[in-house]
Structure formats: structure tokens, C-alpha cells
Design a protein around this motif. Structure first.
Motif, PDB file in Angstrom:
ATOM      1  N   THR A 123      -2.286   3.675  10.154  1.00 41.87           N
ATOM      2  CA  THR A 123      -3.302   3.206   9.208  1.00 41.87           C
ATOM      3  C   THR A 123      -3.729   1.787   9.542  1.00 41.87           C
ATOM      4  N   THR A 172      -7.432   0.677  10.637  1.00 45.41           N
ATOM      5  CA  THR A 172      -8.129  -0.330   9.828  1.00 45.41           C
ATOM      6  C   THR A 172      -8.582  -1.484  10.694  1.00 45.41           C
ATOM      7  N   THR A 187      -3.884  -3.297   3.070  1.00 46.90           N
ATOM      8  CA  THR A 187      -3.742  -3.500   4.512  1.00 46.90           C
ATOM      9  C   THR A 187      -4.976  -4.200   5.071  1.00 46.90           C
ATOM     10  N   ALA A 190      -5.703   2.120   2.087  1.00 52.68           N
ATOM     11  CA  ALA A 190      -5.446   0.996   2.992  1.00 52.68           C
ATOM     12  C   ALA A 190      -6.110  -0.285   2.507  1.00 52.68           C
ATOM     13  N   ASP A 200       0.824  -1.212   0.000  1.00 52.81           N
ATOM     14  CA  ASP A 200       0.000   0.000   0.000  1.00 52.81           C
ATOM     15  C   ASP A 200       0.858   1.262   0.000  1.00 52.81           C
TER      16      ASP A 200
END
Length: 440
Positions: free
Chosen positions: A238, A242, A371, A368, A78
Motif C-alpha cells: 500500500t 501510494t 499513509t 491509505a 491505518d
């Protein structure tokens, strides 16, 4: 008010279809390299003289390797960037883990149990990392309105790869003899090499820019594949944000429980067919993948349906179906019934994974995506890693390889896991509605 957008498959640009074909073929190879070890469970156990719980431990070590690099690898992917750049991660990853698999086909390199396990761990480190990268790449070459279909079509490669693992294992054992079972590991790299050369040349900035312009011109939504922030520490922030997303966290839990079921069936069924049903090693390898036939159909139907009725509703239905079909193995006391139950199980066995990834893509911030997919993948592989040890222990406590009771307990434990995963979805948030007109 919900926005109505046309999303006809006839209007999809050729670049989307080409990328889907390539990622689909990569997924077939990934599935084959993972599943082939499970198809060979009875053969490997016999070759290395392993008990049920010993084989479960070996399979757990190999399968847990799938979870180790998913999140850091996804974050790296990412941070570097999505879209056409994502192929820069796919190409070396696929070539790397298929090359290691190729090497494990040589008896001189994998002749003892320790080196065999080490080589297969190396394969799965790369295969696990490659999954969220490949899923993200698929999503980033398709309009948002057709994300469910694209990921579902992409994931039909998994049951095909799983089916090929059974067919190839049966063929190798039958033609070359069970002492040459390692020959099955030569297949993936030979296919991967020309495929990756093509993909490295095809995935360019010019093509994906033209694709996004075409998607917007046709009234659909282009994916957002902008790179994530390069600020120090931003990647981990991040990741935490998430992980705290309720839908992603609950779906990760659902994924883990479902993978216990899926991997459990792959561990238990070949051994059951060989030790209880009385099939040969070659026959048990081939017959243990019957469910992949309907798995292909399920991955086209359920993910596409989730675009219409919603991800949560679809996952609840699939979870209940999975629980009932796995529990039905208790009543499957003939080969015909085993086939019928496998086919029923197959209708949802593979279908849920692209829906899990679609939830992650829908719920994550645009920067993201990989991720979020990495979190889903890691949860999946933790469940998949725990399943072999759990199933091996249950079989051993039930009397060992040749006693029915242990297998029966396994089937009911797996049914409970499927039901638990479906219940988790009841606590997820409903995403904002977006009506999609399907003109395909």
C-alpha cells in the motif's frame, strides 16, 4: 457530469465541530513545542556559545527527528483503523511528547547541549508521528465536501501555536531572565493532560456512526475510515502504491521545498532581528512571529478556496506569492517594512499545508489516508530538517551572525525553493471535477 452536493457549514453535525476543536487544540500544542526552539535560536546559541553553522546543525538534528516515524507510524495507524480508533494513537502520542518536553524544562536534565538535543529529538519523534495521525483524524470526522475547510480550520492552530511560542518566549525571558529560558517547556503538557482525557472518552464508535449517518442523510459524503487489509506485506505494498501516485509524489516534493522556505524563515528571522536589526533577545523572539497573524487568515481562505477552484491551481498561486514575499525581505531595511513583508508572507506561509494534506486525502485509497499523509509529512520534515543547516551555512559563508550578506542570500535561496515547488504542480494530474454548493 459533475455531482452537485450541498455542503453548508450550518448543516455540519456537532460531533464534527467537537472533533475539529480537539484536533485544533492538539495542533496548537504540536506547533508550540516545535517552534519554541526556533524562537529561542539566538538565546540557545548564546547560552551554548554556538556559531551560525553550529546552531544550524543542532536545529537540523532536532528537526529531522520529525521525519523518522511518520510513515511507519501512519501505516500502523491505518492498519489498526481510522475514525474513532485514530484517537487511540493521538492520546498516548500527545501525552508522550509533551511529557518529554516538560522534562526538558528542568536544567538538571537538559543542562548540557547533548542532553538538551536528546530531549528535543524525543519530543519531535512523537510530534512528527502525531501530525499525519491528527490530520487523518480531522478528515475522518468531516464530510468529504468540506474537507478543505476542515483541514484549513484545523491548521490555523499552527500559526497560533507558533505565535504563542514567540509570545511565551518573550514573556519568559523578560520576566524570569534569559538564564531561565527553559521555563517555556512547561506549558504544553499542562494543557495536554485534561484535553487528552476528554478526547479519549469522546472519540467512540457510537458517536462516529451517528455522525456518518447524519452526513449521508444530509446529502453529503461520509469519509471512508475502514481499516486496511491485515494480509502480511500488504501495508508495504500500500505504501509503495501510494508513493507511486503522481499527485501525491509531486505534492510531497512541493511540500519539501516549501518547508525549506518556512523553516528557513523561522531560523533566519530571529537571528536577523537580533544581530542585524538590533532588537533584544526578547524582542527578536516576539517580533519574529508577526507573520502568524495573517497566517491564521490565510489558512481559512486558501484551503476553502481550493475546494472551489482546485488544489493544484491554489497551490501554484500560493507558491508564486510565497516566492515574491520571501524575496521582498531583501528590500525590508526598516522595522516597519519587515512587519509589512511578514504580514504578506503570512497570508500563504501556513495556508499551503492543509491543501497538501487535502491532495493526499483526495488522491489516496480510502484505507491509505494516513499513509499518504505520512508521505507528505515526511517530505515536509526532510525539508525542514535540511533548512537549518543550509541557512546556517549560508549565514556563516556570508560572514557570520552579524553580517547582512548571508541573510540576503538566504532570502533569495528560499524564494527559489518556493518557485520550484509551484512549478512541480504544473505536472500533476487534475482530479475529477466535483462541483460543491457552499451555503455557509
Amino acid at each position: 457530469m459533475a455531482t452537485i452536493k450541498k455542503a453548508s457549514l450550518r448543516s455540519i453535525h456537532r460531533h464534527s465541530w467537537v472533533s475539529l476543536l480537539v484536533c485544533w487544540m492538539i495542533w496548537i500544542l504540536n506547533a508550540y513545542d516545535r517552534e519554541i526552539v526556533l524562537r529561542l535560536g539566538p538565546t540557545i546559541s548564546k547560552h551554548f556559545d554556538l556559531s551560525a553553522d553550529q546552531w544550524g546543525t543542532v536545529a537540523t538534528v532536532v528537526m529531522l527527528a520529525l521525519a523518522l516515524l511518520d510513515i511507519p507510524g501512519s501505516m500502523w495507524s491505518d492498519r489498526y483503523g481510522g475514525g474513532w480508533k485514530r484517537a487511540r494513537f493521538q492520546v498516548p502520542l500527545v501525552l508522550g511528547y509533551t511529557a518529554i518536553s516538560f522534562l526538558s524544562g528542568f536544567k538538571a536534565l537538559s543542562g548540557n547541549l547533548a542532553t538538551f538535543i536528546a530531549l528535543r529529538v524525543g519530543v519531535n519523534l512523537g510530534a512528527g508521528w502525531g501530525e499525519p495521525v491528527g490530520v487523518s483524524n480531522t478528515a475522518e470526522w468531516w464530510p468529504v465536501e468540506r474537507r478543505g475547510f476542515a483541514l484549513g480550520a484545523h491548521h490555523t492552530g499552527y500559526p497560533i501555536g507558533a505565535m504563542l511560542s514567540g509570545i511565551v518566549a518573550s514573556f519568559v525571558i523578560t520576566v524570569f531572565g534569559e538564564e531561565n529560558w527553559r521555563y517555556v517547556f512547561f506549558f504544553a503538557f499542562v494543557v495536554a493532560l485534561p484535553l487528552m482525557i476528554f478526547w479519549a472518552r469522546y472519540s467512540t464508535a457510537e458517536r462516529i456512526t451517528a455522525l456518518y449517518v447524519d452526513i449521508a442523510a444530509k446529502g453529503m459524503t461520509p469519509p471512508d475510515s475502514a481499516p486496511a487489509s491485515q494480509v502480511k506485506g500488504e501495508a508495504w505494498r500500500t505504501f509503495i502504491a501510494t508513493l507511486r501516485n503522481r499527485n501525491i509524489a509531486l505534492t510531497a516534493g512541493n511540500t519539501m521545498l516549501t518547508q525549506v522556505v518556512y523553516m528557513g524563515v523561522n531560523i533566519v528571522l530571529p537571528a536577523y532581528l537580533y544581530n542585524i536589526a538590533g532588537l533584544s533577545l526578547a524582542e527578536s523572539a516576539g517580533m519574529s512571529v508577526v507573520f502568524t497573524l495573517t497566517g491564521i487568515l490565510g489558512q481559512l481562505v486558501w484551503p476553502s478556496l481550493s475546494d472551489i477552484i482546485g488544489r493544484r491551481t491554489t497551490l501554484i498561486i500560493c507558491g508564486l506569492w510565497m516566492a515574491a514575499s520571501v524575496g521582498a525581505f531583501y528590500f525590508a531595511n526598516t522595522l516597519t517594512l519587515i512587519i509589512v513583508v511578514q504580514l504578506l508572507f503570512g497570508l500563504v506561509a501556513n495556508a499551503v499545508w492543509p491543501i497538501y494534506y487535502a491532495v493526499a486525502c483526495d488522491s489516496a485509497e480510502p484505507s491509505a489516508t494516513s499513509t499518504a499523509n505520512g508521505i507528505i509529512t515526511t517530505a515536509m520534515f526532510i525539508g525542514g530538517g535540511l533548512a537549518p543547516m543550509l541557512m546556517g551555512s549560508l549565514i556563516a559563508m556570508g560572514g557570520g551572525w552579524t553580517t547582512l550578506h548571508g541573510y540576503t542570500v538566504c532570502f533569495f535561496v528560499m524564494a527559489g525553493c518556493a518557485l520550484g515547488g509551484a512549478l512541480l504542480q504544473l505536472f500533476s494530474h487534475r482530479p475529477p471535477a466535483m462541483a460543491v454548493q457552499l451555503d455557509s
